[in-house]
Design an enzyme around this catalytic site. Structure first.
Site, PDB file in Angstrom:
ATOM      1  N   ARG A  45      -1.364   7.560   7.029  1.00 24.05           N
ATOM      2  CA  ARG A  45       0.091   7.616   6.942  1.00 24.05           C
ATOM      3  C   ARG A  45       0.674   7.930   8.307  1.00 24.05           C
ATOM      4  NH1 ARG A  45       1.451   9.891   0.839  1.00 24.05           N
ATOM      5  NH2 ARG A  45       1.245   7.835  -0.098  1.00 24.05           N
ATOM      6  N   ASP A 105       0.777   0.367   3.910  1.00 28.02           N
ATOM      7  CA  ASP A 105       0.498   1.504   3.020  1.00 28.02           C
ATOM      8  C   ASP A 105       0.580   1.079   1.549  1.00 28.02           C
ATOM      9  OD1 ASP A 105       0.300   3.895   1.694  1.00 28.02           O
ATOM     10  OD2 ASP A 105       1.794   4.951   2.900  1.00 28.02           O
ATOM     11  N   SER A 111       1.763   3.829  -1.049  1.00 27.74           N
ATOM     12  CA  SER A 111       3.202   4.046  -1.137  1.00 27.74           C
ATOM     13  C   SER A 111       3.896   2.896  -1.858  1.00 27.74           C
ATOM     14  CB  SER A 111       3.801   4.222   0.261  1.00 27.74           C
ATOM     15  OG  SER A 111       3.364   5.441   0.839  1.00 27.74           O
ATOM     16  N   TYR A 132      -0.401  14.817   2.096  1.00 27.42           N
ATOM     17  CA  TYR A 132      -0.778  15.034   0.706  1.00 27.42           C
ATOM     18  C   TYR A 132      -0.775  16.529   0.378  1.00 27.42           C
ATOM     19  CZ  TYR A 132      -2.459  10.232   0.969  1.00 27.42           C
ATOM     20  OH  TYR A 132      -2.550   8.865   1.146  1.00 27.42           O
TER      21      TYR A 132
END
Length: 386
Positions: free
Chosen positions: A128, A136, A139, A236
């Site tokens: 990320r 990504d 996402s 995260y």
């Protein structure tokens, strides 16, 4: 350079790894794109649309994969014993496999890629960082999953979501709580707000407070110094201490008892999903309430959820649908295909129109699982030991 796309055969999967839009882009780069027949049907893409974009439609797996340099998939290939066909058996050594490989859930598959001489890259490991935002897949897919989760809840909910004022009286708006304010959670909050619900959200990461409140929702969180270190470098959530979990559980229980709908989105990479809603908490919710457990495939955030089922717990419906992005397959496929193109395009050489990875690139290094007959990702080196 031949790029192959197979029909997805795993249960509950309706997405496809390429769309006509992305076929055109790869063809313009000099690639031959071969798509297995009916691969896009579940995503509302007929074979004719692929052909018009420049793809070749192949009748079966063997024809699709014959001579393929690159295989693009949504989910990892079926291996021997996993289905009616061994998809990996048709790949030639040196072929590049790009997919969501789920190495934490299926570490044994890396040994198979290793023995087959396949260069395997896991898209869910894209870091990320700013440069990788267009690649990504977590996402892009989580965004749609969060949206769909609210629609699933609204469908099961036997009342209106917004406040409605009528001559016969006023209907109060639904109260929605979203547990986990990552990409899926934030989209769930935004969607529930658009439907007129009163929304609150919770997360262990302090940065989530501003994000939740910016969407017009209330942030629910225990005030603790531990929150300062609740986030990994990759964005995260970390696993918290037992004391923090207990205090947070008490706050969640008190809040849940007043809610009509709960959307659970909390995941910790490489670990079972944390239990956020216990059976005791469910028992305190009003009959007719809804819980959507988006983490059900990783063990679930709700103690009573069951993968692939809708559970009735004394009048509380607990939705445990698998693979939420696949329930909005057309748009999920479109975004996933764009992610794959953004990932591969920088490594397609203009002079010979071949795929040549820069192995020192931090994005490639982060996603590379196997290469030259070896497992190379540092987190899975032990997986290759017999």
């Amino acid at each position: 350079m031949k790029i192959a796309i197979l029909k997805e055969r795993r249960a509950h999967e309706r997405r496809v790894a390429i769309t006509p839009e992305v076929v055109k882009k790869f063809v313009s780069k000099g690639a031959e794109v071969v798509v297995e027949a009916t691969a896009g049907i579940a995503s509302r893409i007929p074979d004719e649309a692929f052909e018009q974009a420049g793809a070749i439609i192949a009748a079966d797996i063997e024809t699709t994969l014959r001579g393929a340099d690159i295989l693009l998939k949504v989910q990892r290939p079926l291996l021997a014993g996993e289905g009616d066909v061994d998809e990996l058996a048709h790949l030639q050594p040196g072929c590049t496999l790009v997919s969501q490989l789920s190495p934490y859930n299926a570490p044994e598959s890396l040994r198979v890629y290793e023995r087959a001489g396949v260069t395997a890259l896991a898209m869910e490991f894209v870091p990320r960082i700013t440069r990788a935002q267009t690649m990504d897949v977590l996402s892009s897919q989580a965004n749609l999953a969060g949206y769909r989760a609210v629609l699933e809840a609204a469908f099961e909910y036997e009342r209106a979501m917004p406040m409605l004022m009528t001559a016969a009286g006023t209907i109060a708006p639904a109260k929605v709580m979203v547990l986990g304010a990552g990409v899926a959670g934030l989209q769930a909050i935004a969607t529930a707000r658009r439907l007129g619900a009163v929304v609150c959200g919770t997360d262990v990461r302090p940065a989530a407070k501003e994000q939740v409140e910016s969407l017009g929702a209330k942030f629910v969180m225990v005030d603790s110094a531990e929150m300062a270190s609740a986030e990994t470098a990759g964005g995260y959530a970390k696993e918290m201490s037992d004391e923090f979990k207990q205090r947070q559980a008490e706050l969640v229980a008190a809040t849940l008892a007043k809610q009509d709908i709960a959307i659970c989105t909390a995941l910790i990479p490489g670990k079972p999903a944390p239990t956020l809603i216990t059976a005791a908490m469910v028992a305190q919710m009003r009959p007719g309430s809804i819980i959507v457990d988006m983490a059900v495939e990783q063990g679930g955030n709700c103690e009573l959820s069951r993968s692939g089922e809708v559970v009735d717990a004394d009048g509380v419906s607990i939705i445990g649908y698998q693979n939420m992005p696949a329930r909005i397959a057309a748009d999920a496929s479109a975004l996933y295909a764009r992610n794959l193109y953004a990932f591969l395009e920088p490594h397609i050489q203009a002079e010979d129109r071949a795929l040549k990875f820069n192995w020192d690139d931090e994005i490639i290094a982060a996603t590379l699982m196997t290469r030259d007959g070896q497992i190379v990702h540092p987190q899975f080196l032990d997986t290759g030991e017999n």
